[in-house]
Design an enzyme around this catalytic site. Structure first.
Site, PDB file in Angstrom:
ATOM      1  CD  GLU A 201      -3.068  -0.976   0.206  1.00 33.52           C
ATOM      2  OE1 GLU A 201      -3.064   0.028  -0.536  1.00 33.52           O
ATOM      3  OE2 GLU A 201      -3.940  -1.857   0.146  1.00 33.52           O
ATOM      4  NE  ARG A 205      -4.068   2.743  -0.683  1.00 31.63           N
ATOM      5  CZ  ARG A 205      -5.309   2.759  -0.229  1.00 31.63           C
ATOM      6  NH1 ARG A 205      -5.872   3.892   0.125  1.00 31.63           N
ATOM      7  NH2 ARG A 205      -6.006   1.633  -0.115  1.00 31.63           N
ATOM      8  CG  ASP A 339      -6.008  -7.811  -6.977  1.00 32.97           C
ATOM      9  OD1 ASP A 339      -4.916  -7.997  -6.413  1.00 32.97           O
ATOM     10  OD2 ASP A 339      -6.843  -6.976  -6.566  1.00 32.97           O
ATOM     11  CD  GLU A 483     -11.048  -2.303  -8.070  1.00 32.76           C
ATOM     12  OE1 GLU A 483     -10.090  -2.032  -7.305  1.00 32.76           O
ATOM     13  OE2 GLU A 483     -12.251  -2.063  -7.774  1.00 32.76           O
ATOM     14  CB  THR A 570      -2.339  -1.564  -9.071  1.00 33.75           C
ATOM     15  OG1 THR A 570      -3.548  -2.329  -9.048  1.00 33.75           O
ATOM     16  CG2 THR A 570      -1.821  -1.338  -7.661  1.00 33.75           C
TER      17      THR A 570
END
Length: 586
Positions: A201, A205, A339, A483, A570
């Site tokens: 994360e 981010r 994913d 998504e 992502t």
């Protein structure tokens, strides 16, 4: 790029002499000269007004963006192409609410694509409203809780809502917001005291947000902060396999994985660091970051044909970073914990100018296995194509469950097909990557359309209760995830089928109707099957970073963050594409 200006006035537009001017030829000539000067002045004023209007709607011209003065003022780097359609804060200039719902596909092409700027402004208005809530009630904290009008450091303690949305503000032309964000980051962001933070994360981010904002603004302090953070994350990679531990302390230097996963690292988290660390090496010239993530990519590549680790290119959710073997949880999924591993296989190939064939081969093998083992169709009348889950030990017993997170797959497949993936399957209607992307996209949209609120649940069950899909018990909440709209954006860019803009607009309308909090911000929902829905009092940073950005880009021209010049991480942070043999970014 809209060029300011218009043709000069024609002779017929100039002032016409009145008959009485004949009485004094010299006086008439003097008056004509004065009028000509005034007329020329008016033309100059009009041209300047048109240029200012063009900049207001579409951003500065490419020539203006190339000037040092513009860069000093915080403009975007000229070669990175952007446009914006600024509008006032508030709900002015809303697109017609009912138009897309009743439009046919052909009408949608005319109504939505023909007036895309109006829809674009509506999405930008949503960002300004979301930002108003964050800035008012949660400034400097991770997360806004819009219903109770407060903020919290409930995630990383790094003001993720600021860093995650800097490039969104830049792309939308909200440079006043970006300047506030930038000043806060330079004055307050330090990587010293945080402990027990998630490596994945933090990378997607914070590191991704800093690098993208740097790439778009050319602000060197952002790169300096990214490099500092990257170096402090490197201890997590010091394992026998190269797979990083999932948690690190920047203060105590501790690296570990939780006991509940038997010390295993999530394959999605371990494999979704490549774009950020490779670009950090590219931008700084230090290969240490690229070397760290290349070990991870090579681990997955070398394990593809090891049946104890992989099912023909599909990996279980958790692998131990020291042994390189799966934990006892051998579930394979394109949802949570699995994913974005596959997403980064193809995006890493794209990032370096399609120069590393082994990455494309690894992606192709994984997609072949996904099609073989996981892609299924519902038995109901809608015949919906979906991506199932399965236990690695029972590969022929797929589970009819699909997370909203899986809705990144249509975009991934389309992007891969656009870059040469799936060549062996392109003439097979069932295996063709782009055709498969379209079918799964229809299912993802149905996850929205089938719910009373028009918004998708976190997870759906397939072929249950006599229906093709239903909201799964215990997972009926909605977090305003990105998504589905991410895939709509990519599919629109690649196919130009107007249905993707139409679906995107319908989703935005429902977001605006049910999740908007009047005082500022948006909130997730507790149950999408109940109308009116209950708000969960949380606006995740990915709503600013991803959902609104992809919706905005869905209605922009293709030269706004073009897919042949940028690849999105992502978390929807665009990073430049380059070729390793060239010093220049594309």
């Amino acid at each position: 790029q809209v060029q300011a200006g218009r043709p000069a006035a024609t002779a017929s537009e100039l002032p016409i002499r009145h008959p009485k001017w004949r009485r004094s030829r010299s006086a008439a000539l003097r008056r004509l000269a004065v009028l000509a000067v005034l007329g020329l002045g008016l033309v100059v004023v009009a041209l300047r007004f048109l240029k200012a209007s063009s900049e207001l709607l579409f951003g500065p011209s490419r020539e203006d963006r190339a000037t040092p003065a513009f860069r000093r003022q915080g403009g975007l780097r000229e070669q990175h192409y952007f446009a914006a359609t600024p509008g006032p804060v508030g709900r002015a200039q809303r697109a017609p609410a009912g138009q897309p719902q009743s439009a046919t596909a052909h009408d949608a092409a005319t109504s939505i694509s023909g007036d895309a700027a109006a829809y674009q402004r509506s999405v930008r208005d949503g960002f300004l409203h979301a930002w108003k809530g964050y800035e008012t009630y949660a400034w400097g904290l991770d997360t806004l809780h819009p219903v109770t009008k407060e903020g919290s450091d409930d995630f990383l303690g790094m003001a993720i809502s600021i860093i995650d949305s800097m490039d969104t503000a830049l792309l939308m032309g909200a440079e006043d917001i970006f300047e506030k964000q930038y000043q806060w980051v330079v004055d307050n962001l330090h990587f010293e005291a945080q402990n027990n933070i998630n490596v994945f994360e933090t990378t997607i981010r914070i590191l991704g947000g800093l690098l993208s904002a740097y790439a778009l603004s050319d602000r060197k302090p952002l790169l300096d902060l990214a490099e500092d953070l990257g170096r402090k994350l490197l201890p997590a990679f010091a394992t026998k396999t190269g797979l990083p531990f999932g948690t690190i302390g920047l203060a105590d230097k501790r690296t570990y994985n939780p006991t509940w996963v038997q010390g295993g690292s999530s394959v999605a988290e371990a494999g979704t660091l490549t774009l950020e660390f490779r670009y950090l090496s590219h931008a700084t010239g230090d290969p240490v970051f690229k070397d760290a993530v290349d070990r991870i990519a090579h681990f997955f590549h070398d394990s593809t044909n090891d049946p104890t680790v992989s099912l023909e290119g599909l990996f279980p959710m958790f692998i131990h970073p020291e042994t390189g073997k799966p934990t006892s949880t051998k579930m394979i999924t394109f949802g949570a914990r699995g994913d974005s591993l596959y997403e980064y296989f193809i995006k890493a190939f794209v990032q370096t100018g399609a120069s590393e064939q082994w990455l494309l081969d690894m992606y192709d093998q994984s997609m072949s296995a996904m099609t073989k083992y996981l892609v299924r169709e519902t038995k109901g009348p809608k015949r919906l194509t979906y991506v199932a889950e399965l236990n690695m030990n029972r590969p022929h017993e797929p589970i009819g469950k699909m997370d909203h997170l899986v809705c990144f797959v249509p975009g991934m497949l389309a992007l891969g097909a656009h870059n040469g993936a799936g060549a062996l399957a392109q003439h097979h209607p069932e295996l063709n990557h782009l055709a498969l992307a379209k079918r799964i996209m229809r299912t993802c949209y149905e996850m929205y359309a089938a719910m009373p609120t028009g918004l998708a649940p976190e997870i759906v069950a397939l072929d249950e209760k006599g229906q093709d899909l239903v909201a799964k018990d215990g997972a009926k909440h909605h977090l305003i995830r990105p998504e589905a709209v991410e895939s709509l954006f990519i599919l629109w860019r690649i196919t130009k089928d107007p249905i993707y803009r139409e679906w995107g607009w319908k989703i935005f309308e429902k977001i605006d109707q049910y999740t908007r909090v009047p005082s500022g911000g948006f909130s997730g929902l507790t149950d999408v099957t109940v109308v009116p829905p209950e708000l969960n009092n949380k606006m995740d940073s990915f709503f600013l970073a991803e959902t609104l950005k992809y919706l905005y880009l869905l209605f922009t021209p293709d030269d706004v963050v073009p897919l042949d010049r940028f690849v999105f991480n992502t978390e929807a942070h665009p990073l430049p594409i380059w070729h390793p043999d060239s010093s220049r970014e594309t």
